[in-house]
Design an enzyme around this catalytic site. Structure first.
Site, short mmCIF file in Angstrom:
data_model
loop_
_atom_site.label_atom_id
_atom_site.label_comp_id
_atom_site.label_asym_id
_atom_site.label_seq_id
_atom_site.Cartn_x
_atom_site.Cartn_y
_atom_site.Cartn_z
N ALA A 128 3.19 -0.82 4.86
CA ALA A 128 2.63 -0.62 6.29
C ALA A 128 1.87 -1.91 6.62
O ALA A 128 1.65 -2.40 7.57
CB ALA A 128 1.54 0.49 6.68
N HIS A 132 3.98 -4.85 9.16
CA HIS A 132 3.58 -4.25 10.82
C HIS A 132 1.85 -4.66 10.75
O HIS A 132 2.06 -4.49 11.89
CB HIS A 132 3.85 -3.14 11.17
CG HIS A 132 4.68 -2.20 10.35
ND1 HIS A 132 6.25 -2.16 10.34
CD2 HIS A 132 4.45 -1.29 9.26
CE1 HIS A 132 6.98 -1.70 9.24
NE2 HIS A 132 5.78 -1.20 8.59
N ARG A 141 6.63 0.92 13.96
CA ARG A 141 7.80 -0.32 12.37
C ARG A 141 7.87 -0.80 12.64
O ARG A 141 9.34 -1.51 11.57
CB ARG A 141 7.95 0.98 11.56
CG ARG A 141 7.28 1.65 11.33
CD ARG A 141 7.79 3.28 10.17
NE ARG A 141 6.60 4.41 9.89
CZ ARG A 141 5.70 4.78 9.23
NH1 ARG A 141 5.74 3.52 8.61
NH2 ARG A 141 5.22 5.68 9.01
N ASN A 180 7.69 -6.06 -0.80
CA ASN A 180 7.51 -4.38 -0.16
C ASN A 180 6.13 -4.87 0.07
O ASN A 180 5.48 -3.43 0.25
CB ASN A 180 8.28 -3.34 -0.39
CG ASN A 180 8.20 -1.90 0.55
OD1 ASN A 180 7.92 -2.38 1.38
ND2 ASN A 180 8.50 -1.04 0.00
N LEU A 223 13.03 0.98 1.54
CA LEU A 223 12.92 1.91 1.06
C LEU A 223 13.99 2.63 2.52
O LEU A 223 14.71 3.44 2.55
CB LEU A 223 12.15 2.71 0.58
CG LEU A 223 11.85 2.53 -0.48
CD1 LEU A 223 10.65 2.62 -0.64
CD2 LEU A 223 12.24 2.71 -1.92
N SER A 224 12.83 2.60 3.44
CA SER A 224 13.87 3.63 4.93
C SER A 224 13.92 2.46 6.12
O SER A 224 13.80 0.99 5.69
CB SER A 224 13.23 3.86 5.48
OG SER A 224 11.38 3.50 5.77
N PRO A 257 0.57 -0.95 -0.32
CA PRO A 257 0.02 0.43 0.12
C PRO A 257 0.92 1.36 0.19
O PRO A 257 1.89 1.61 0.93
CB PRO A 257 -0.82 -0.14 0.99
CG PRO A 257 0.38 -1.50 1.81
CD PRO A 257 0.39 -2.17 1.63
N ASN A 258 0.69 2.26 -0.96
CA ASN A 258 1.15 4.09 -0.58
C ASN A 258 1.95 4.03 -1.54
O ASN A 258 3.10 4.56 -1.32
CB ASN A 258 0.98 3.49 0.40
CG ASN A 258 -0.17 4.59 1.39
OD1 ASN A 258 -1.60 4.97 0.92
ND2 ASN A 258 -0.77 3.67 2.38
N ASP A 280 0.89 -15.28 5.79
CA ASP A 280 0.15 -16.58 5.76
C ASP A 280 -0.23 -16.76 4.50
O ASP A 280 0.63 -18.07 4.33
CB ASP A 280 -1.50 -16.68 6.69
CG ASP A 280 -0.99 -17.09 8.12
OD1 ASP A 280 0.00 -17.38 8.77
OD2 ASP A 280 -1.68 -17.30 8.58
C1 DQA Z 1 7.74 1.57 3.69
C2 DQA Z 1 8.04 1.28 5.37
C3 DQA Z 1 6.32 0.77 6.23
O1 DQA Z 1 6.96 1.04 7.65
C4 DQA Z 1 6.10 2.08 5.55
O2 DQA Z 1 4.45 2.03 5.63
C5 DQA Z 1 6.20 1.69 4.37
C6 DQA Z 1 7.09 2.61 3.18
C7 DQA Z 1 9.48 1.71 3.49
O3 DQA Z 1 9.75 0.93 2.16
O4 DQA Z 1 10.46 1.76 3.85
O5 DQA Z 1 5.07 1.97 3.39
O6 DQA Z 1 8.12 -0.45 3.53
#
Ligand code: DQA
Length: 144
Positions: A76, A79, A110, A73, A100-101, A9-10, A86
């Protein structure tokens, strides 16, 4: 060898989403850089992004019959999602988790990953390089 790349997501907001945390590469840039490394390594990629947990599960279950491993990846859902863990353990294919982070150095929520204990490996904190290193690690591991 064929590998599925799964963006959670995102991640389609990459490039304009908190660039100080996630960098300025867009998701297309990430996929293009992955395609270059895949070409160098001689592997084929199939790429998927969804903001919806169930769609990610459906993709993983369906893709499992045509790929040998996953690079994911989970965003969120890392977490929160026992269901995603599963699905990945259920299809019995190796996967590498990438971020990435550096999630270990951010908010407490996180720091925990439901996927990491069952992953072949985890790469975090290198921006787009996390994906590229993860792909290299996955292929090296598969080739023994
Ligand atoms: C992420 C880290 C996650 O905590 C966050 O919710 C993301 C991006 C990362 O790539 O750093 O959406 O997966």
């Amino acid at each position: 060898m064929k590998i599925a790349v799964v963006h959670g997501p995102n991640l389609r907001l990459l490039g304009r989403r908190e660039p100080e945390v996630y960098g300025t590469d867009t998701l297309d840039d990430v996929n293009r850089k992955l395609a270059e490394v895949a070409n160098e390594l001689g592997v084929e990629l199939e790429t998927f992004q969804s903001n919806h947990e169930g769609e990610l599960l459906d993709f993983i279950e369906d893709a499992a019959s045509r790929v040998e491993a996953f690079l994911i990846n989970p965003g969120a859902y890392t977490h929160t999602s026992i269901a995603l863990r599963d699905a990945l353990t259920g299809v019995e294919l190796p996967f590498v988790e990438v971020h990435l982070s550096n999630t270990a150095g951010r908010e407490d929520f996180r720091r925990h990953s439901y996927l990491a204990p069952v992953a072949s490996g985890v790469v975090l904190g290198f921006g787009v390089q996390s994906y590229l290193l993860g792909l290299r690690g996955l292929v090296a591991r598969a080739r023994g």
